[in-house]
Design a protein around this motif. Structure first.
Motif, mmCIF file in Angstrom:
data_model
loop_
_atom_site.group_PDB
_atom_site.id
_atom_site.type_symbol
_atom_site.label_atom_id
_atom_site.label_comp_id
_atom_site.label_asym_id
_atom_site.label_seq_id
_atom_site.Cartn_x
_atom_site.Cartn_y
_atom_site.Cartn_z
ATOM 1 N N GLY A 49 0.775 -1.231 0.000
ATOM 2 C CA GLY A 49 0.000 0.000 0.000
ATOM 3 C C GLY A 49 0.804 1.278 0.000
ATOM 4 O O GLY A 49 0.286 2.342 0.357
ATOM 5 N N ASN A 50 2.058 1.219 -0.420
ATOM 6 C CA ASN A 50 2.901 2.415 -0.474
ATOM 7 C C ASN A 50 2.716 3.088 -1.842
ATOM 8 O O ASN A 50 3.467 2.831 -2.782
ATOM 9 C CB ASN A 50 4.368 2.052 -0.255
ATOM 10 N N TYR A 51 1.708 3.951 -1.956
ATOM 11 C CA TYR A 51 1.338 4.548 -3.228
ATOM 12 C C TYR A 51 1.743 6.015 -3.354
ATOM 13 O O TYR A 51 1.357 6.688 -4.311
ATOM 14 C CB TYR A 51 -0.177 4.446 -3.451
ATOM 15 N N ASP A 52 2.513 6.528 -2.407
ATOM 16 C CA ASP A 52 2.960 7.917 -2.479
ATOM 17 C C ASP A 52 4.125 8.032 -3.455
ATOM 18 O O ASP A 52 5.192 7.436 -3.249
ATOM 19 C CB ASP A 52 3.404 8.420 -1.097
ATOM 20 N N GLY A 53 3.933 8.806 -4.528
ATOM 21 C CA GLY A 53 5.000 8.998 -5.496
ATOM 22 C C GLY A 53 6.126 9.840 -4.916
ATOM 23 O O GLY A 53 5.887 10.759 -4.141
ATOM 24 N N PHE A 71 1.461 5.348 -10.848
ATOM 25 C CA PHE A 71 1.501 6.775 -10.541
ATOM 26 C C PHE A 71 1.185 7.044 -9.081
ATOM 27 O O PHE A 71 0.679 6.180 -8.366
ATOM 28 C CB PHE A 71 0.500 7.520 -11.433
ATOM 29 N N ASN A 72 1.478 8.258 -8.669
ATOM 30 C CA ASN A 72 1.134 8.708 -7.326
ATOM 31 C C ASN A 72 -0.332 8.394 -7.020
ATOM 32 O O ASN A 72 -1.213 8.616 -7.847
ATOM 33 C CB ASN A 72 1.378 10.208 -7.201
ATOM 34 N N THR A 73 -0.599 7.845 -5.856
ATOM 35 C CA THR A 73 -1.904 7.365 -5.387
ATOM 36 C C THR A 73 -2.427 6.189 -6.205
ATOM 37 O O THR A 73 -3.600 5.872 -6.150
ATOM 38 C CB THR A 73 -2.978 8.481 -5.348
ATOM 39 N N SER A 100 6.628 16.619 -14.132
ATOM 40 C CA SER A 100 6.547 16.909 -12.701
ATOM 41 C C SER A 100 5.745 15.863 -11.921
ATOM 42 O O SER A 100 5.823 15.809 -10.693
ATOM 43 C CB SER A 100 5.932 18.291 -12.474
ATOM 44 N N GLU A 101 4.967 15.033 -12.616
ATOM 45 C CA GLU A 101 4.223 13.982 -11.916
ATOM 46 C C GLU A 101 5.189 12.947 -11.350
ATOM 47 O O GLU A 101 6.330 12.812 -11.796
ATOM 48 C CB GLU A 101 3.207 13.325 -12.843
ATOM 49 N N THR A 102 4.715 12.178 -10.363
ATOM 50 C CA THR A 102 5.603 11.269 -9.650
ATOM 51 C C THR A 102 5.095 9.829 -9.675
ATOM 52 O O THR A 102 3.922 9.561 -9.915
ATOM 53 C CB THR A 102 5.771 11.698 -8.193
ATOM 54 N N THR A 103 6.016 8.913 -9.391
ATOM 55 C CA THR A 103 5.695 7.484 -9.342
ATOM 56 C C THR A 103 6.178 6.872 -8.035
ATOM 57 O O THR A 103 7.260 7.215 -7.546
ATOM 58 C CB THR A 103 6.328 6.733 -10.518
ATOM 59 N N PRO A 104 5.400 5.925 -7.475
ATOM 60 C CA PRO A 104 5.863 5.154 -6.322
ATOM 61 C C PRO A 104 6.534 3.840 -6.721
ATOM 62 O O PRO A 104 7.184 3.192 -5.896
ATOM 63 C CB PRO A 104 4.584 4.881 -5.554
ATOM 64 N N PHE A 105 6.362 3.451 -7.995
ATOM 65 C CA PHE A 105 6.932 2.192 -8.470
ATOM 66 C C PHE A 105 7.014 2.208 -9.985
ATOM 67 O O PHE A 105 6.030 2.503 -10.670
ATOM 68 C CB PHE A 105 6.084 0.996 -8.031
ATOM 69 N N ALA A 106 8.192 1.902 -10.522
ATOM 70 C CA ALA A 106 8.392 1.837 -11.975
ATOM 71 C C ALA A 106 9.701 1.109 -12.248
ATOM 72 O O ALA A 106 10.579 1.024 -11.380
ATOM 73 C CB ALA A 106 8.425 3.237 -12.587
#
Length: 263
Positions: A49-53, A71-73, A100-106
């Motif tokens: 559940g770690n979805y914060d980018g 993506f974030n969330t 500028s958008e972020t990712t928590p996993f890629a």
């Protein structure tokens, strides 16, 4: 051909800068060259559940031009192709995202077509994976794939954006939206990971799809086609940016939870 696996777990971003790490971004960039998979966080962290980018796509593009992620969330499925990043939302909408958008996993790489093969008469995803198995010469390495063609059928999914407190991934996929496409030209992008990286990434295959006109896509659940061309990049280097965030949930049974979210 490459014959040695090099695992480098590198915390590129930290909750705070540690002594001696002030140049970590520059040092990491100098190390991440061809034949290196660059990964943001771990699949275990995402499952929990770690979805914060925390890594921007502008930064991610420095480390690769082809890859998959989210993506974030957990706002949709990510496809990086030709150094552009696309978001497939649970509504079916496809958006090119800004840097500028972020990712928590890629996971991305500078894609180098080391092998090309023509594929024909593929009835389903299992048959596709069986053909790709023939290209995996060393099961201790990562393999990144791009498959271009006109697909008779594509079954894909996406998930909606989540709100805190985040649920674990097995709960999120209960809300997934499934898309069925027919006679669509596009690309399957994904990777194959060795069995021993369980917890770090998904052992075996993990694919996302995007149409050539960039209007359809998602996490690939099934596919069929008469003809397509597959390109593969065996990759023996690995660099990771560790998440500074702590998941609220936990992974209790890795194998069963991976099966639940990948299918």
């Amino acid at each position: 051909m490459k014959n040695k696996m090099k695992l480098m777990l590198l915390a590129v971003l930290c909750a705070g800068l540690l002594a001696g790490c002030s140049n970590s971004n520059g040092e990491a960039l100098s190390m991440v060259k061809n034949d290196t998979l660059y990964q943001v966080s771990t699949i275990n962290s995402l499952l929990a559940g770690n979805y914060d980018g925390f890594k921007t796509f502008g930064d991610l593009k420095k480390y690769g031009n082809v890859g998959i992620g989210t993506f974030n969330t957990l706002d949709g499925e990510m496809v990086m192709i030709d150094n552009k990043v696309y978001k497939i939302k649970s509504t079916g909408e496809v958006l090119e995202v800004n840097d500028s958008e972020t990712t928590p996993f890629a996971a991305v790489t500078h894609f180098d077509e080391d092998a090309t093969v023509d594929l024909a008469n593929i009835a389903n995803l299992e048959a596709l994976e069986a053909e790709l198995d023939k290209l995996i010469e060393n099961k201790n390495m990562f393999y990144v794939f791009r498959i271009d063609g006109t697909f008779k059928t594509i079954k894909a999914r996406s998930v909606p954006s989540q709100q805190k407190p985040y649920p674990v991934m097995t709960e999120v996929v209960k809300e997934q939206v499934v898309f069925n496409f027919s006679d669509v030209k596009g690309s399957i992008v994904g990777l194959w990971c060795p069995e021993y990286v369980g917890g770090v990434n998904v052992p075996g295959y993990h694919f996302h799809f995007i149409s050539e006109d960039r209007t359809m896509g998602g996490h690939l659940l099934d596919a069929s086609f008469e003809k397509a061309q597959a390109f593969t990049d065996p990759t023996d280097g690995f660099v990771m940016a560790l998440s500074p965030n702590e998941p609220e949930g936990s992974v209790k049974d890795l194998d069963s939870e991976l099966d639940a979210v990948e299918q």
